[in-house]
Write an enzyme that holds these catalytic residues in place. Structure first.
Site, PDB file in Angstrom:
ATOM      1  N   GLU A  22       0.856  -1.193   0.000  1.00  0.00           N
ATOM      2  CA  GLU A  22       0.000   0.000   0.000  1.00  0.00           C
ATOM      3  C   GLU A  22       0.887   1.237   0.000  1.00  0.00           C
ATOM      4  O   GLU A  22       1.820   1.342   0.798  1.00  0.00           O
ATOM      5  CB  GLU A  22      -0.881  -0.008   1.263  1.00  0.00           C
ATOM      6  CG  GLU A  22      -1.709   1.245   1.398  1.00  0.00           C
ATOM      7  CD  GLU A  22      -2.459   1.346   2.736  1.00  0.00           C
ATOM      8  OE1 GLU A  22      -2.532   0.344   3.482  1.00  0.00           O
ATOM      9  OE2 GLU A  22      -2.943   2.458   3.029  1.00  0.00           O
TER      10      GLU A  22
ATOM     11  N   VAL B 111     -19.643   0.642   4.583  1.00  0.00           N
ATOM     12  CA  VAL B 111     -20.332  -0.455   5.283  1.00  0.00           C
ATOM     13  C   VAL B 111     -21.079   0.139   6.469  1.00  0.00           C
ATOM     14  O   VAL B 111     -20.626   1.096   7.089  1.00  0.00           O
ATOM     15  CB  VAL B 111     -19.349  -1.563   5.729  1.00  0.00           C
ATOM     16  CG1 VAL B 111     -18.890  -2.368   4.544  1.00  0.00           C
ATOM     17  CG2 VAL B 111     -18.160  -0.981   6.487  1.00  0.00           C
TER      18      VAL B 111
ATOM     19  N   CYS C 230      -0.787  -0.682  30.015  1.00  0.00           N
ATOM     20  CA  CYS C 230       0.434   0.114  29.986  1.00  0.00           C
ATOM     21  C   CYS C 230       0.320   1.317  30.924  1.00  0.00           C
ATOM     22  O   CYS C 230       0.401   1.147  32.135  1.00  0.00           O
ATOM     23  CB  CYS C 230       0.765   0.492  28.550  1.00  0.00           C
ATOM     24  SG  CYS C 230       2.528   0.782  28.346  1.00  0.00           S
TER      25      CYS C 230
ATOM     26  N   ARG D  75       8.328   3.073  28.650  1.00  0.00           N
ATOM     27  CA  ARG D  75       9.649   3.456  29.138  1.00  0.00           C
ATOM     28  C   ARG D  75       9.757   3.220  30.648  1.00  0.00           C
ATOM     29  O   ARG D  75      10.795   2.829  31.135  1.00  0.00           O
ATOM     30  CB  ARG D  75       9.822   4.942  28.811  1.00  0.00           C
ATOM     31  CG  ARG D  75      11.157   5.507  29.073  1.00  0.00           C
ATOM     32  CD  ARG D  75      11.278   6.887  28.436  1.00  0.00           C
ATOM     33  NE  ARG D  75      11.471   6.816  27.002  1.00  0.00           N
ATOM     34  CZ  ARG D  75      10.728   7.436  26.096  1.00  0.00           C
ATOM     35  NH1 ARG D  75       9.698   8.183  26.465  1.00  0.00           N
ATOM     36  NH2 ARG D  75      10.993   7.330  24.817  1.00  0.00           N
TER      37      ARG D  75
ATOM     38  N   HIS E 289       0.822  -4.502  25.723  1.00  0.00           N
ATOM     39  CA  HIS E 289      -0.349  -4.097  24.929  1.00  0.00           C
ATOM     40  C   HIS E 289      -1.014  -5.313  24.292  1.00  0.00           C
ATOM     41  O   HIS E 289      -0.717  -5.657  23.149  1.00  0.00           O
ATOM     42  CB  HIS E 289       0.082  -3.132  23.818  1.00  0.00           C
ATOM     43  CG  HIS E 289       0.496  -1.792  24.330  1.00  0.00           C
ATOM     44  ND1 HIS E 289      -0.381  -0.748  24.464  1.00  0.00           N
ATOM     45  CD2 HIS E 289       1.692  -1.345  24.769  1.00  0.00           C
ATOM     46  CE1 HIS E 289       0.254   0.307  24.943  1.00  0.00           C
ATOM     47  NE2 HIS E 289       1.514  -0.029  25.145  1.00  0.00           N
TER      48      HIS E 289
ATOM     49  N   GLU F 204      -3.858  -5.537  23.073  1.00  0.00           N
ATOM     50  CA  GLU F 204      -4.736  -5.179  21.945  1.00  0.00           C
ATOM     51  C   GLU F 204      -4.078  -5.412  20.589  1.00  0.00           C
ATOM     52  O   GLU F 204      -4.759  -5.630  19.596  1.00  0.00           O
ATOM     53  CB  GLU F 204      -5.205  -3.721  22.073  1.00  0.00           C
ATOM     54  CG  GLU F 204      -4.161  -2.636  21.817  1.00  0.00           C
ATOM     55  CD  GLU F 204      -3.328  -2.262  23.046  1.00  0.00           C
ATOM     56  OE1 GLU F 204      -3.258  -3.084  23.983  1.00  0.00           O
ATOM     57  OE2 GLU F 204      -2.743  -1.157  23.057  1.00  0.00           O
TER      58      GLU F 204
HETATM   59  N1  GLN Z   1       4.150   6.667  29.430  1.00  0.00           N
HETATM   60  C1  GLN Z   1       4.304   5.358  29.998  1.00  0.00           C
HETATM   61  C2  GLN Z   1       5.702   4.815  29.817  1.00  0.00           C
HETATM   62  O1  GLN Z   1       6.416   5.278  28.965  1.00  0.00           O
HETATM   63  C3  GLN Z   1       3.273   4.399  29.405  1.00  0.00           C
HETATM   64  C4  GLN Z   1       3.467   4.156  27.939  1.00  0.00           C
HETATM   65  C5  GLN Z   1       2.270   3.539  27.282  1.00  0.00           C
HETATM   66  O2  GLN Z   1       1.181   3.535  27.850  1.00  0.00           O
HETATM   67  N2  GLN Z   1       2.416   3.040  26.060  1.00  0.00           N
HETATM   68  O3  GLN Z   1       6.098   3.924  30.498  1.00  0.00           O
END
Ligand code: GLN
Length: 537
Positions: free
Chosen positions: A143, A244, A385, A466, A511, A513
């Site tokens: 793409e 859709v 997170c 981080r 994460h 998701e």
């Molecule tokens: N700001 C937070 C960190 O850096 C959480 C980062 C996030 O939620 N992706 O650790």
């Protein structure tokens, strides 16, 4: 098969935001379900080396791959639709291409030549295109971001023209996505913008093989005829892609009805094989008309007006809803509203609360309030997170009584830095240099909620953060009812926290998701929605 891989280039015309990513992902799904090994790639013509440093307001979500690439959110669609696993070769930007060219130039690789867009940049783009394919790849779908006619996408289109020329007939297919707008005042669908944008492509030597027409209503025979004649594509290569109504997962089914997939294979001289969309259609049926009740999930973030900023979160919630056969209602809550407003008015009546990831202080206090509301009212809670970090801050402040507990991301000198940087991170200053990115393993504790939800002891999930929970506070948190039930053993980092005294309260540093698929909903989202659908709040 003669030349491998075959290449499908997807370009866009008239306007941006036509849904090229979903169309590309849909083509990927259909070709894969016809038995082909498919690779998918996105070329982004902007100058940032990757979207990692861009604001979600600019760019939407940053999607992260297993190997730690920070990429365009369209890659999420590719993984979710086509079930492919992407990596660093799946997304290139102009910035990344140029930085490679400039590195080569400094190294003296060009042997004294004048370094130019053609051939050096276009050669680099061609290398990048082919890098996404493995030996097994039958078809690579690429793409090209942006809109035909943009100055910055020209080198990409030129590189694609060259690839098509070099690889010969039957090796490359161009799919051009265009807009056929309806003018209310004249009551007409207009084909002229499509004619203009295919004209732009012809001017640079690309003749589209297929025209996929985004429209809000059915095209009539006269429109198909006109588009075919004036855009110079066969009549059956004009494909209607109507808006859709219910689910983006309808798009591949609609494209298959018009045989876009078999027509592409035919161009390549490849057999159509059988198309297996049974599971997909079953899923779609449940997504479109769930038999269960409506489940309201509050998502408390700071970019709520911009749905793209939480794309994978919303999709994963949808997958969880489909798995439980319930109707999902997302209540988008701006965290800052909670800081000044009455939580009961804003969160009252929801069945679950999710605090997603994020960076920076704005909205933090509202997110901490949302966690407190979920904890006190025994509402199913999923923290992701930054959501985990807010949950830890909430317990530290409101249960353990550590006044001023915070993350050093928000307050360097706070009295209780329950979230902070690890020692070895403190001296690194490049943006992204201290980020923990990509897949890491995590060991789940026996008897924990996480262990029962995953049904496994060891998992692997993607990260983009981080800051970490400071291990010195683990015991204090445990004494305040928050147990750490998932760990990255190699560095003894906390990955999951839970509240065993709560019906369903779980937060993770990773994460989940990013790894949820419509056909394989992520277990955390599946379980979260299941408990939310049972909650009687
Ligand atoms: N700001 C937070 C960190 O850096 C959480 C980062 C996030 O939620 N992706 O650790």
């Amino acid at each position: 098969m003669s030349v491998r891989p075959k290449l499908v280039f997807v370009t866009g015309g008239v306007v941006s935001s036509l849904g090229k990513g979903i169309t590309t992902a849909s083509i990927g799904l259909l070709l894969k379900q016809r038995g082909y090994d498919v690779a998918i790639q996105k070329m982004d013509p902007y100058l940032n080396v990757d979207p990692g440093t861009m604001s979600p307001f600019q760019h939407g979500e940053v999607y992260v791959t297993d190997d730690g690439a920070e990429t365009d959110l369209d890659l999420g669609h590719y993984e979710r639709f086509a079930g492919v696993t992407l990596n660093k070769t799946s997304n290139y930007t102009t910035g990344r291409i140029y930085s490679e060219v400039l590195t080569r130039e400094r190294r003296g690789d060009y042997l004294g030549k004048t370094v130019q867009v053609i051939p050096h940049v276009t050669d680099e783009i061609k290398r990048a295109v082919l890098s996404c394919a493995t030996k097994q790849t039958d078809i690579a779908i690429v793409e090209v971001g942006g809109t035909a006619g943009d100055i910055e996408s020209l080198p990409f289109l030129e590189a694609m023209r060259q690839l098509s020329h070099e690889r010969g007939p039957g090796s490359t297919v161009f799919v051009h996505l265009t807009l056929v707008p309806y003018l209310r005042t004249s009551g007409e669908l207009k084909t002229k913008p499509s004619q203009r944008s295919t004209g732009i492509l012809r001017g640079i030597g690309i003749i589209p093989d297929f025209l996929v027409c985004r429209t809000d209503r059915h095209l009539e025979r006269e429109h198909f005829d006109k588009l075919s004649m004036f855009c110079n594509v066969p009549r059956n290569a004009v494909i209607e892609e109507r808006d859709v109504s219910e689910s983006i997962y309808e798009v591949p089914v609609e494209l298959a009805k018009q045989q876009l997939d078999t027509l592409i294979l035919d161009k390549f001289g490849l057999p159509p094989n059988q198309l297996d969309l049974k599971d997909w259609k079953d899923m779609l049926q449940r997504a479109v008309s769930p038999s269960g009740r409506t489940v309201t999930i509050a998502v408390v973030g700071k970019y709520m007006s911009l749905r793209d900023a939480y794309k994978s979160i919303f999709e994963a919630l949808n997958h969880g809803a489909v798995a439980n056969d319930v109707d999902l209602d997302i209540r988008a809550v701006e965290a800052e509203d909670l800081q000044s407003g009455d939580p009961e008015r804003i969160l009252g009546g929801v069945d679950g609360i999710l605090v997603p990831g994020g960076f920076g202080y704005r909205g933090i206090e509202g997110k901490v309030d949302a966690v407190r509301y979920a904890r006190q009212n025994r509402i199913p809670f999923l923290g992701i997170c930054l959501g985990l970090q807010c949950a830890v801050i909430e317990t530290a402040r409101n249960v353990a009584g550590l006044e001023g507990a915070d993350s050093t991301e928000f307050d360097q000198n706070c009295s209780h830095p329950v979230i902070g940087l690890m020692e070895e991170q403190k001296s690194i200053s490049t943006k992204g240099g201290t980020m923990r990115l990509g897949a890491y393993r995590c060991v789940l504790e026996e008897g924990s909620l996480a262990r029962s939800v995953y049904g496994r002891k060891e998992i692997s999930e993607r990260h983009r953060h981080r800051y970490e929970i400071d291990n010195d506070y683990r015991q204090t948190l445990a004494d305040a009812g928050m147990s750490c039930t998932g760990r990255y053993p190699d560095q003894d980092l906390v990955e999951v926290v839970e509240r065993p005294d709560h019906p369903w309260f779980l937060a993770c540093q990773f994460h989940p998701e990013f790894k949820s698929h419509p056909l394989q909903p992520h277990p955390l989202f599946e379980s979260f929605l299941r408990h939310a659908s049972r909650s009687d709040s």
